[in-house]
Design a protein around this motif. Structure first.
Motif, PDB file in Angstrom:
ATOM      1  N   GLY A 279      53.295  46.959  31.436  1.00 55.72           N
ATOM      2  CA  GLY A 279      54.013  47.683  32.480  1.00 55.72           C
ATOM      3  C   GLY A 279      54.119  49.172  32.213  1.00 55.72           C
ATOM      4  O   GLY A 279      54.934  49.868  32.829  1.00 55.72           O
ATOM      5  N   SER A 280      53.294  49.673  31.293  1.00 55.56           N
ATOM      6  CA  SER A 280      53.368  51.072  30.896  1.00 55.56           C
ATOM      7  C   SER A 280      51.968  51.600  30.555  1.00 55.56           C
ATOM      8  O   SER A 280      51.073  50.823  30.217  1.00 55.56           O
ATOM      9  N   PHE A 281      51.836  52.921  30.602  1.00 59.60           N
ATOM     10  CA  PHE A 281      50.572  53.568  30.241  1.00 59.60           C
ATOM     11  C   PHE A 281      50.506  53.983  28.769  1.00 59.60           C
ATOM     12  O   PHE A 281      49.497  54.524  28.330  1.00 59.60           O
ATOM     13  N   ASP A 282      51.575  53.741  27.995  1.00 60.47           N
ATOM     14  CA  ASP A 282      51.650  54.287  26.637  1.00 60.47           C
ATOM     15  C   ASP A 282      50.465  53.884  25.769  1.00 60.47           C
ATOM     16  O   ASP A 282      49.806  54.726  25.148  1.00 60.47           O
ATOM     17  N   TRP A 283      50.184  52.587  25.693  1.00 58.97           N
ATOM     18  CA  TRP A 283      49.071  52.137  24.849  1.00 58.97           C
ATOM     19  C   TRP A 283      47.717  52.527  25.440  1.00 58.97           C
ATOM     20  O   TRP A 283      46.735  52.706  24.708  1.00 58.97           O
ATOM     21  N   ALA A 284      47.673  52.668  26.746  1.00 59.74           N
ATOM     22  CA  ALA A 284      46.434  53.131  27.381  1.00 59.74           C
ATOM     23  C   ALA A 284      46.108  54.560  26.944  1.00 59.74           C
ATOM     24  O   ALA A 284      44.952  54.894  26.649  1.00 59.74           O
TER      25      ALA A 284
END
Length: 448
Positions: free
Chosen positions: A401-406
């Motif tokens: 649900g987040s772009f952080d690891w992307a």
């Protein structure tokens, strides 16, 4: 051929055509990323669905690189590139009407796949033309011009296409981009020629290109008859350590490119809460930085070469330093400030542009006999990223649900690229293919 005592400069006119053609190429690629925030909501596509839709282009683009390279070596860049441009633009136009099909997602996937198939010869064709039209000491600049087209496409046309969505609808993004490509494809076929067939070039410019390491004769019937290429030679080209390192580096650079060409507008829209108009304006800023970085990187590389530095140092310095700096994108995970995020993204894209000399390295190192095929092989490896990057990011967003690891995934590509160029590539030098075995002579010898 034109008769004149003063050297002509037709190569720069051809560079303008190459730059605009690549611009059209990347405008068509960017259509889905610009339309995605609104389109996915209207058509109820999940993040994973959009990941697959983004990757459809990459699957075909990768699979048809080698066939596209073979077509280029057989029929030449002018004809193959021009026809390909018209075909992929038709498929772009049709994407505006995907809602008319029984399965909207399947129609979108197939049209993006067909568009990727048609675009496969585009960048190898530009690389091949740069060898035909430019000497070695100008090729870094020439490469930077057509390789900065993605940044112009994002920087100039993302706001324009976002405005089109806000005034009309997402459908017209595809209609307008498709029509632009069809028209320019016709102009390309009318005005672009190989050096030996261009009526306005004179002997002085041909000699200048040839003496500087360019190959104006590339594609001529005489040159094609001089060398026959065997599968064993192609295998050698694919297994060469230097080329493997260059392939890995291109994969890393392409991964960064595909984040900006697929998920970046959605990142701004969903993660940062910007409106579609603001997305278009904000997304243009890193693209402009990438354009500036691309021009500076190419000019620096050529300057170092003219000053007497080795080919290896002149090409590697911008590539390695740029990829290392591109890792700065990870800082975006640790701030909520929109200005800081845009600065970090702009710095990363500037660095990516600065290091974007992979195609120039390919032109410098590939066997002269098979530049089209070499470009196809190079782009095949590089554009595995066109499949993996949108898919990996889509599944990361779906799972977290987040772009952080992307963002971390994209940033890590710079480190991998640096390692490849420093420890695998080694010295840059042009490969030579050993002559293909003369099977007729062999059979005669055995018979005797």
């Amino acid at each position: 051929m034109k008769n004149s005592d003063k050297k002509t400069h037709i190569r720069y006119l051809m560079l303008v055509f190459m730059g605009v053609a690549m611009l059209v190429n990347f405008i068509d690629r960017a259509t889905l990323s610009v339309a995605a925030p609104v389109m996915s909501k209207e058509l109820n596509f999940s993040a994973a669905d959009m990941g697959w839709a983004f990757s459809a282009f990459g699957w075909a683009y990768m699979l048809f690189q080698i066939p596209g390279g073979i077509l280029l070596d057989k029929f030449g860049s002018r004809l193959v590139y021009g026809l390909a441009m018209i075909v992929w633009s038709i498929f772009t136009f049709l994407q505006g009407g995907v809602y008319l099909f029984p399965s909207v997602f399947m129609a979108l996937f197939i049209l993006r796949f067909l568009m990727g198939m048609a675009e496969a010869p585009a960048t190898p064709a530009s690389s091949r033309l740069s060898v035909q039209w430019f000497p070695d000491r100008e090729r870094g600049f020439a490469t930077s011009i057509y390789q900065t087209a993605p940044y112009v496409a994002l920087g100039v046309f993302t706001p324009v296409l976002s405005w089109v969505i806000s005034i009309y609808s997402w459908h017209y993004v595809f209609y307008s981009a498709g029509l632009l490509g069809i028209v320019f494809g016709a102009f390309w076929l009318m005005f672009v020629r190989d050096p030996l067939k261009h009526k306005s070039i004179n002997q002085q410019e041909l000699d200048y290109i040839r003496e500087g390491g360019g190959i104006p004769e590339l594609g001529s019937a005489q040159r094609q008859s001089q060398q026959k290429v065997s599968w064993a030679q192609i295998k050698t080209m694919c297994s060469n350590r230097m080329m493997i390192g260059v392939y890995i580096g291109q994969f890393c650079l392409t991964s960064i490119t595909w984040f900006f060409f697929t998920w970046f507008p959605t990142y701004l829209y969903q993660e940062k809460g910007l409106s579609i108009i603001k997305v278009g304006l904000v997304a243009a800023i890193p693209a402009i930085a990438g354009f500036v970085g691309g021009i500076i990187g190419g000019m620096l590389s050529d300057y170092l070469l003219r000053k007497g530095y080795s080919l290896t140092f002149s090409r590697k310095l911008p590539i390695v330093s740029g990829m290392l700096l591109s890792c700065s994108i990870i800082v975006a995970n640790y701030t909520q400030s929109i200005p800081v995020v845009i600065f970090v993204m702009s710095l990363a894209f500037f660095a990516k542009g600065f290091s974007n000399l992979g195609w120039c390295v390919l032109s410098d190192t590939s066997p002269k006999e098979v530049l089209g095929l070499a470009g196809g092989i190079f782009n095949t490896f590089g554009n595995v990223a066109g499949i993996l990057t949108p898919l990996v990011i889509g599944f990361i967003i779906q799972a977290t649900g987040s772009f952080d690891w992307a963002i971390i995934y994209v940033g890590s590509m710079g480190i991998v690229g640096v390692i490849s160029y420093l420890f695998i590539v080694g010295k840059l030098q042009r490969l030579t293919l050993s002559p293909a075995p003369d099977l007729t002579a062999s059979k005669t010898a055995v018979h005797n």
